[in-house]
Write a protein that holds these residues in place. Structure first.
Motif, PDB file in Angstrom:
ATOM      1  N   SER A  95      38.774  85.812  44.653  1.00  0.00           N
ATOM      2  CA  SER A  95      39.353  85.224  45.865  1.00  0.00           C
ATOM      3  C   SER A  95      40.865  85.097  45.737  1.00  0.00           C
ATOM      4  N   ALA A  96      41.496  84.827  46.872  1.00  0.00           N
ATOM      5  CA  ALA A  96      42.939  84.606  46.904  1.00  0.00           C
ATOM      6  C   ALA A  96      43.271  83.679  48.065  1.00  0.00           C
ATOM      7  N   CYS A  97      44.333  82.910  47.930  1.00  0.00           N
ATOM      8  CA  CYS A  97      44.779  82.061  49.039  1.00  0.00           C
ATOM      9  C   CYS A  97      46.282  81.835  48.930  1.00  0.00           C
ATOM     10  N   TYR A  98      46.926  81.588  50.074  1.00  0.00           N
ATOM     11  CA  TYR A  98      48.314  81.154  50.039  1.00  0.00           C
ATOM     12  C   TYR A  98      48.506  79.846  50.805  1.00  0.00           C
ATOM     13  N   SER A  99      47.397  79.271  51.237  1.00  0.00           N
ATOM     14  CA  SER A  99      47.416  77.919  51.793  1.00  0.00           C
ATOM     15  C   SER A  99      46.127  77.259  51.345  1.00  0.00           C
ATOM     16  N   SER A 100      46.246  76.164  50.613  1.00  0.00           N
ATOM     17  CA  SER A 100      45.077  75.558  49.984  1.00  0.00           C
ATOM     18  C   SER A 100      44.335  74.653  50.962  1.00  0.00           C
ATOM     19  N   CYS A 101      43.256  74.038  50.470  1.00  0.00           N
ATOM     20  CA  CYS A 101      42.430  73.193  51.337  1.00  0.00           C
ATOM     21  C   CYS A 101      42.700  71.715  51.067  1.00  0.00           C
ATOM     22  N   GLN A 102      42.404  70.907  52.065  1.00  0.00           N
ATOM     23  CA  GLN A 102      42.602  69.463  51.952  1.00  0.00           C
ATOM     24  C   GLN A 102      41.355  68.759  52.446  1.00  0.00           C
ATOM     25  N   THR A 103      40.748  67.942  51.580  1.00  0.00           N
ATOM     26  CA  THR A 103      39.545  67.213  51.964  1.00  0.00           C
ATOM     27  C   THR A 103      39.913  66.082  52.914  1.00  0.00           C
ATOM     28  N   PRO A 104      38.962  65.622  53.735  1.00  0.00           N
ATOM     29  CA  PRO A 104      39.270  64.618  54.750  1.00  0.00           C
ATOM     30  C   PRO A 104      39.897  63.342  54.208  1.00  0.00           C
ATOM     31  N   ASN A 105      39.494  62.905  53.005  1.00  0.00           N
ATOM     32  CA  ASN A 105      39.973  61.629  52.481  1.00  0.00           C
ATOM     33  C   ASN A 105      41.051  61.779  51.412  1.00  0.00           C
ATOM     34  N   SER A 106      41.554  62.995  51.229  1.00  0.00           N
ATOM     35  CA  SER A 106      42.556  63.233  50.196  1.00  0.00           C
ATOM     36  C   SER A 106      43.944  63.340  50.822  1.00  0.00           C
ATOM     37  N   CYS A 107      44.942  62.919  50.064  1.00  0.00           N
ATOM     38  CA  CYS A 107      46.325  62.993  50.538  1.00  0.00           C
ATOM     39  C   CYS A 107      47.053  64.214  49.982  1.00  0.00           C
ATOM     40  N   ARG A 108      46.368  65.090  49.295  1.00  0.00           N
ATOM     41  CA  ARG A 108      47.018  66.270  48.743  1.00  0.00           C
ATOM     42  C   ARG A 108      46.097  67.468  48.866  1.00  0.00           C
ATOM     43  N   ARG A 109      46.710  68.626  48.841  1.00  0.00           N
ATOM     44  CA  ARG A 109      45.952  69.864  48.907  1.00  0.00           C
ATOM     45  C   ARG A 109      45.693  70.390  47.505  1.00  0.00           C
ATOM     46  N   VAL A 110      44.538  71.054  47.337  1.00  0.00           N
ATOM     47  CA  VAL A 110      44.218  71.669  46.049  1.00  0.00           C
ATOM     48  C   VAL A 110      43.874  73.132  46.282  1.00  0.00           C
ATOM     49  N   PRO A 111      44.449  74.042  45.490  1.00  0.00           N
ATOM     50  CA  PRO A 111      45.517  73.762  44.529  1.00  0.00           C
ATOM     51  C   PRO A 111      46.849  73.578  45.238  1.00  0.00           C
TER      52      PRO A 111
END
Length: 598
Positions: free
Chosen positions: A197-213
């Motif tokens: 896989s590859a990404c250039y925009s990470s994901c953010q969970t509903p209750n998290s204040c940061r994106r991973v990675p």
């Protein structure tokens, strides 16, 4: 700020989504409470194919329940996974209407593989025919790419290859193949499928204040995991042909393929890529594969997502000498996300389902260790005081958990403590060690819907089998857990305190005898505290559900929450047992806290 969603309440987001799905696809059996979706028909002697994962990967798995696909699926919390009771509910209901057995397809992620294995074993103990394939198609993280991993089986993660396996095995189930045949083909599909896989925009969970990675602008992460775990490498943003070249090279480094082999190409949109981008990707990948293999079928779509990640997955299955797999991939299905909408028809056949199954722990040796009234009193006080301590340290444990995980295990442990205080009481129960530990295992499994809950459930289940001494209770708990995990001392888990403490306790008992249990327990508690401190300098290698970049680089100011809980538990037990030894009927210096029945 936490991720923004169109919703009424983030706490009820998953259940509200299932209620909406129930309204849109009334032909499916959907339990909002159990987060379970089943194909609502009697399939005779055919095999049921089931799978599951945490939410956040939609449309997988519930969008692929239908004939020639999954027969049922389970969902957990965001990036978590279904619990063992959920899985058992699905198995026992489907087994009644699919009498050929149960074929489980699980993803090689921490929570999924553990819980599906445990559920499969309990179902088999109850007489259900069950086979299981764990898909580990991620080829980004081979062992040589993670220098600190030695025995961690979780390196090869599960990605979108699970959908290929589910579609083929679902088609074989409809065609009437038996459980052993389906399992054989599932194992071959696992070995012949690789994904990157590859990404250039990470994901953010509903209750998290940061994106991973954490991804810098104009940067692409190659080999990112389904929950945003770190991948193979990071490269600067470049034309697509260069990114695909890096990914295809990695696939061929680990893929079982010869020149001219026939392959199925499966391209998955990981979240928010446009349709046009995905078709551009399809053309580029086919061009780069053409010199080496023959692409006989290409499938493009959004099948297994990672919330709002901007990325994609390239999956290849070698179908050489197994061209029949293509036929099952092409079979029509009424699973609504493939797509098809037949199950939206309210006239779909209805069947009555059995009441939900409440799992009872099997294989536990009954009638082993019985305590007298005074011993049961101390045992109950130890449990009560430990629960009170867990509630008192809720915020502290949450803070420890937030360093590498979701930051809510303290709250989950408080729920466990509240339920244990309510249910574990009465001399008749506490005098029966096996039944008490068995009940504690069920409470942990039901109240803590994270990996911590299942680990505690396994430890308590093993403890119920220790039949003649406290040392044996401890040993049985660790031996049982070792059957289901590769976690070891040094992996930053509760085992970093639990195993050294057990060894310290055992050493004193071996040297001085069981009557010196006070000395042994003091020694074990001191070693546990020392070992807990060491976890501040560790990076976790297993049981990571929502891993991204750690909040802190080692050494940390906070220890592992599981190691801390072990230390807390031992400290409380030491205090309770030493101040109330008079109930055991011995003198102050040498007291046997409990004695087995001959």
């Amino acid at each position: 700020m936490p991720g923004l969603l169109f919703c009424n309440d983030k706490k009820s987001f998953n259940s509200d989504a299932l209620k909406g799905m129930k309204a849109a696809h009334a032909g499916l059996f959907i339990s909002v409470e159990k987060r379970m979706v089943l194909l609502n028909r009697d399939r005779g002697d055919r095999v049921a194919v089931i799978s599951g994962c945490g939410s956040g990967h939609e449309p997988f798995p519930m969008g692929f329940v239908g004939e020639n696909f999954l027969t049922g699926c389970l969902m957990g919390n965001v990036f978590g996974g279904p619990t063992v009771p959920q899985i058992l509910n699905a198995i026992f209901n489907l087994n009644k209407w699919n009498r050929g057995g149960i074929m489980i397809i699980a993803m090689n992620s921490v929570y999924n593989s553990l819980n599906f294995r445990l559920a499969a074993k309990r179902a088999m103990d109850a007489g259900v025919k069950v086979k299981m394939v764990v898909m580990s198609d991620d080829c980004a993280l081979e062992r040589n790419h993670i220098k600190y991993v030695h025995e961690n089986m979780m390196v090869k993660r599960g990605l979108c290859g699970i959908i290929i396996c589910a579609k083929i095995l679902g088609g074989m189930s409809t065609a009437g193949f038996g459980l052993e045949q389906i399992y054989h083909h599932g194992t071959m599909i696992k070995l012949r499928t690789n994904t990157i896989s590859a990404c250039y925009s990470s994901c953010q969970t509903p209750n998290s204040c940061r994106r991973v990675p954490q991804v810098d602008p104009y940067e692409v992460v190659i080999g990112v995991g389904g929950h945003g775990e770190e991948g193979l490498k990071r490269v600067e943003m470049a034309p697509l042909h260069y990114i695909v070249k890096v990914m295809v090279k990695q696939i061929f480094e680990v893929f079982m393929v010869s020149h001219g082999d026939k392959v199925l190409l499966f391209l998955n949109n990981s979240g928010v890529c446009t349709e046009s981008e995905m078709f551009v990707l399809a053309r580029e990948v086919e061009l780069q594969l053409a010199p080496r293999v023959l692409v006989v079928k290409t499938i493009v779509g959004k099948f297994y997502t990672s919330l709002d990640m901007k990325g994609f997955q390239i999956c290849i299955t070698n179908v050489t000498s197994n061209e029949s797999w293509l036929r099952y991939m092409e079979l029509g299905t009424d699973a609504f996300a493939w797509p098809s909408f037949k199950l939206s028809d309210l006239s779909t056949q209805k069947i009555e389902h059995e009441p939900f199954y409440t799992p009872f722990y099997s294989g536990i040796k009954k009638g082993g260790w019985k305590l007298n009234y005074g011993q049961a009193h101390i045992f109950g006080d130890c449990i009560q005081s430990t629960c009170i301590a867990l509630k008192r340290y809720e915020d502290n444990i949450n803070a420890m958990d937030a360093v590498f995980r979701t930051g809510d295990v303290g709250t989950k442990l408080k729920a466990f403590a509240d339920r244990a205080l309510k249910d574990i009481k009465g001399a008749s129960l506490l005098m029966d060690m096996s039944k008490t530990f068995e009940l504690m295992a069920q409470i942990a499994e039901n109240e803590i819907d994270t990996i911590m809950g299942q680990v505690l459930a396994v430890l308590f289940t093993g403890s119920a089998q220790g039949s003649y001494s406290w040392e044996n209770v401890w040993k049985q708990a660790l031996d049982t857990l070792s059957m289901y995990t590769t976690a070891r001392v040094g992996h930053r888990t509760l085992l970093d305190s639990l195993i050294p403490a057990y060894r310290a306790y055992k050493a004193v008992i071996f040297e001085s005898g069981p009557r010196f249990w006070v000395k042994a327990l003091k020694n074990a508690t001191a070693v546990a505290k020392e070992s807990c401190e060491k976890t501040k300098h560790m990076i976790p290698m297993t049981w990571i559900v929502n891993q991204g970049e750690p909040e802190l680089e080692p050494p940390h100011t906070l220890p592992d929450p599981g190691a801390f809980v072990v230390t807390l538990w031992l400290d409380v037990v030491l205090q309770e047992t030493t101040k109330k030894r008079k109930f055991c009927g011995g003198n102050k210096k040498n007291v046997v806290i409990s004695k087995p029945n001959k």
